[in-house]
Design a protein around this motif. Structure first.
Motif, PDB file in Angstrom:
ATOM      1  N   LEU A   1      44.599  43.044  33.009  1.00  0.00           N
ATOM      2  CA  LEU A   1      43.225  43.122  33.495  1.00  0.00           C
ATOM      3  C   LEU A   1      43.060  42.385  34.819  1.00  0.00           C
ATOM      4  O   LEU A   1      43.226  41.157  34.888  1.00  0.00           O
ATOM      5  CB  LEU A   1      42.294  42.522  32.427  1.00  0.00           C
ATOM      6  CG  LEU A   1      40.829  42.372  32.783  1.00  0.00           C
ATOM      7  CD1 LEU A   1      40.175  43.731  33.029  1.00  0.00           C
ATOM      8  CD2 LEU A   1      40.087  41.629  31.664  1.00  0.00           C
ATOM      9  N   ASP A   2      42.721  43.141  35.846  1.00  0.00           N
ATOM     10  CA  ASP A   2      42.383  42.564  37.147  1.00  0.00           C
ATOM     11  C   ASP A   2      41.004  41.924  37.037  1.00  0.00           C
ATOM     12  O   ASP A   2      40.106  42.474  36.393  1.00  0.00           O
ATOM     13  CB  ASP A   2      42.381  43.704  38.181  1.00  0.00           C
ATOM     14  CG  ASP A   2      41.943  43.237  39.561  1.00  0.00           C
ATOM     15  OD1 ASP A   2      42.135  42.049  39.881  1.00  0.00           O
ATOM     16  OD2 ASP A   2      41.411  44.076  40.314  1.00  0.00           O
ATOM     17  N   LEU A   3      40.818  40.761  37.634  1.00  0.00           N
ATOM     18  CA  LEU A   3      39.519  40.084  37.495  1.00  0.00           C
ATOM     19  C   LEU A   3      38.477  40.603  38.487  1.00  0.00           C
ATOM     20  O   LEU A   3      37.277  40.514  38.246  1.00  0.00           O
ATOM     21  CB  LEU A   3      39.683  38.571  37.641  1.00  0.00           C
ATOM     22  CG  LEU A   3      40.312  37.853  36.450  1.00  0.00           C
ATOM     23  CD1 LEU A   3      40.312  36.357  36.678  1.00  0.00           C
ATOM     24  CD2 LEU A   3      39.592  38.186  35.153  1.00  0.00           C
ATOM     25  N   GLY A   4      38.943  41.139  39.636  1.00  0.00           N
ATOM     26  CA  GLY A   4      37.992  41.637  40.630  1.00  0.00           C
ATOM     27  C   GLY A   4      37.891  43.154  40.556  1.00  0.00           C
ATOM     28  O   GLY A   4      38.700  43.877  41.109  1.00  0.00           O
TER      29      GLY A   4
ATOM     30  N   GLY B   1      35.992  41.202  35.767  1.00  0.00           N
ATOM     31  CA  GLY B   1      37.044  41.194  34.756  1.00  0.00           C
ATOM     32  C   GLY B   1      36.659  40.331  33.562  1.00  0.00           C
ATOM     33  O   GLY B   1      36.972  40.652  32.419  1.00  0.00           O
ATOM     34  N   LEU B   2      35.959  39.211  33.832  1.00  0.00           N
ATOM     35  CA  LEU B   2      35.553  38.325  32.731  1.00  0.00           C
ATOM     36  C   LEU B   2      34.559  39.012  31.798  1.00  0.00           C
ATOM     37  O   LEU B   2      34.600  38.824  30.584  1.00  0.00           O
ATOM     38  CB  LEU B   2      34.949  37.033  33.287  1.00  0.00           C
ATOM     39  CG  LEU B   2      35.944  36.048  33.917  1.00  0.00           C
ATOM     40  CD1 LEU B   2      35.211  34.850  34.498  1.00  0.00           C
ATOM     41  CD2 LEU B   2      36.991  35.590  32.902  1.00  0.00           C
ATOM     42  N   GLU B   3      33.666  39.834  32.393  1.00  0.00           N
ATOM     43  CA  GLU B   3      32.725  40.593  31.545  1.00  0.00           C
ATOM     44  C   GLU B   3      33.475  41.607  30.684  1.00  0.00           C
ATOM     45  O   GLU B   3      33.179  41.771  29.489  1.00  0.00           O
ATOM     46  CB  GLU B   3      31.694  41.325  32.414  1.00  0.00           C
ATOM     47  CG  GLU B   3      30.673  40.398  33.039  1.00  0.00           C
ATOM     48  CD  GLU B   3      29.798  41.108  34.072  1.00  0.00           C
ATOM     49  OE1 GLU B   3      28.583  40.863  34.044  1.00  0.00           O
ATOM     50  OE2 GLU B   3      30.319  41.891  34.897  1.00  0.00           O
ATOM     51  N   VAL B   4      34.436  42.276  31.307  1.00  0.00           N
ATOM     52  CA  VAL B   4      35.245  43.245  30.554  1.00  0.00           C
ATOM     53  C   VAL B   4      35.949  42.538  29.397  1.00  0.00           C
ATOM     54  O   VAL B   4      35.946  43.013  28.259  1.00  0.00           O
ATOM     55  CB  VAL B   4      36.293  43.921  31.478  1.00  0.00           C
ATOM     56  CG1 VAL B   4      37.226  44.811  30.671  1.00  0.00           C
ATOM     57  CG2 VAL B   4      35.603  44.712  32.576  1.00  0.00           C
ATOM     58  N   LEU B   5      36.508  41.373  29.707  1.00  0.00           N
ATOM     59  CA  LEU B   5      37.240  40.609  28.705  1.00  0.00           C
ATOM     60  C   LEU B   5      36.331  40.231  27.531  1.00  0.00           C
ATOM     61  O   LEU B   5      36.698  40.393  26.363  1.00  0.00           O
ATOM     62  CB  LEU B   5      37.801  39.348  29.374  1.00  0.00           C
ATOM     63  CG  LEU B   5      38.689  38.432  28.547  1.00  0.00           C
ATOM     64  CD1 LEU B   5      39.852  39.200  27.945  1.00  0.00           C
ATOM     65  CD2 LEU B   5      39.196  37.291  29.432  1.00  0.00           C
ATOM     66  N   THR B   6      35.144  39.733  27.844  1.00  0.00           N
ATOM     67  CA  THR B   6      34.209  39.323  26.789  1.00  0.00           C
ATOM     68  C   THR B   6      33.813  40.517  25.912  1.00  0.00           C
ATOM     69  O   THR B   6      33.792  40.423  24.687  1.00  0.00           O
ATOM     70  CB  THR B   6      32.948  38.697  27.419  1.00  0.00           C
ATOM     71  OG1 THR B   6      33.374  37.643  28.286  1.00  0.00           O
ATOM     72  CG2 THR B   6      32.025  38.133  26.363  1.00  0.00           C
TER      73      THR B   6
ATOM     74  N   VAL C   1      45.237  39.485  35.441  1.00  0.00           N
ATOM     75  CA  VAL C   1      45.958  39.543  36.703  1.00  0.00           C
ATOM     76  C   VAL C   1      44.955  39.178  37.784  1.00  0.00           C
ATOM     77  O   VAL C   1      43.915  39.827  37.911  1.00  0.00           O
ATOM     78  CB  VAL C   1      46.511  40.962  36.953  1.00  0.00           C
ATOM     79  CG1 VAL C   1      47.181  41.044  38.309  1.00  0.00           C
ATOM     80  CG2 VAL C   1      47.486  41.340  35.848  1.00  0.00           C
ATOM     81  N   THR C   2      45.246  38.102  38.491  1.00  0.00           N
ATOM     82  CA  THR C   2      44.248  37.615  39.421  1.00  0.00           C
ATOM     83  C   THR C   2      44.835  37.224  40.766  1.00  0.00           C
ATOM     84  O   THR C   2      45.975  36.770  40.844  1.00  0.00           O
ATOM     85  CB  THR C   2      43.494  36.402  38.812  1.00  0.00           C
ATOM     86  OG1 THR C   2      42.647  35.835  39.799  1.00  0.00           O
ATOM     87  CG2 THR C   2      44.460  35.346  38.326  1.00  0.00           C
TER      88      THR C   2
END
Ligand code: CA
Length: 230
Positions: free
Chosen positions: A51-54, A60-65, A78-79
């Motif tokens: 998962l790319d964060l940007g 990416g953090l929203e996707v993760l949550t 991946v950042t």
């Protein structure tokens, strides 16, 4: 062969990841935004998500949550941002590992292997063990024999679990003392023997006529499948 979902909006990096993973024989899907990433994760049930964060739509953090609320799939973030705060936030939000760009294919492959190993170990640790009609559930700590529930003490359960998780293998008394009683140097005391005899009674067998618990004189004891040919 691992099913990998790559959520990365940079087409060059996406292609690079795809090629690097496909070369190892992985099955790779690349999507370029967070919404597609979530949808694909639920449809394709990948074994690992990169998962790319940007990302252009969601962070990416929203996707993760959102992903974490419905799935335990391992996620490697991946950042490009290697600041501690971003990484800590990602790990706190449920990422299993992270990679800072740029990184090589070897490192990527090693990180994927590592998360998959951890998942496999966690799954094995949680799995119900079944040996013939004996069933042992490590989560509820219930043991049943031919559908009858057995009432085991805490130590009896731990002893049975240790033996069952190494079914067919002779476990030394020293290992049992260490694993169940936390006494790595325990020697002559009869703790193990006493608990084994209680366990035997509950399993409906005796040392003279064992079914599951086979004593190997001078070495230790092993749990066997009574129906299997030795
Ligand atoms: Ca990006």
């Amino acid at each position: 062969m691992t099913r990998v979902l790559v959520i990365e909006d940079d087409p060059a990096i996406g292609r690079l990841l795809q090629r690097s993973l496909a070369d190892r024989g992985d099955v790779v899907t690349v999507v370029t935004d967070g919404a597609s990433g979530l949808a694909t994760a639920l449809q394709e049930l990948p074994e690992v998500v990169l998962l790319d964060l940007g990302l252009p739509d969601l962070s990416g953090l929203e996707v993760l949550t959102m992903l974490r609320s419905v799935s335990q799939v391992p996620v490697i973030v991946v950042t490009a941002q290697d600041d501690d705060r971003t990484v800590v936030k990602a790990l706190d939000s449920g990422a299993d590992d992270y990679l800072v760009k740029p990184f090589g294919g070897e490192q990527l492959a090693a990180r994927i292997r590592a998360v998959l190993r951890r998942v496999a170990a966690a799954e094995a640790a949680d799995a119900v063990i079944q040996v013939a009609e004996l069933q042992i559930d490590p989560i509820t700590r219930r043991v049943s024999l031919a559908d009858h529930q057995l009432e085991l003490s805490r130590k009896e359960f731990d002893l049975l679990w240790l033996l069952a998780s190494r079914v067919g293998e002779v476990v030394t008394k020293r290992d049992l003392l260490a694993g169940v009683w936390g006494q790595p140097f325990g020697g002559a005391d009869r703790t193990v023997d006493v608990h084994l005899s209680w366990l035997r009674r509950k399993l409906g067998e005796t040392a003279a006529e064992p079914r599951f618990l086979e004593t190997v004189r001078g070495v230790g004891v092993r749990l066997v499948d009574p129906g299997a040919a030795n």
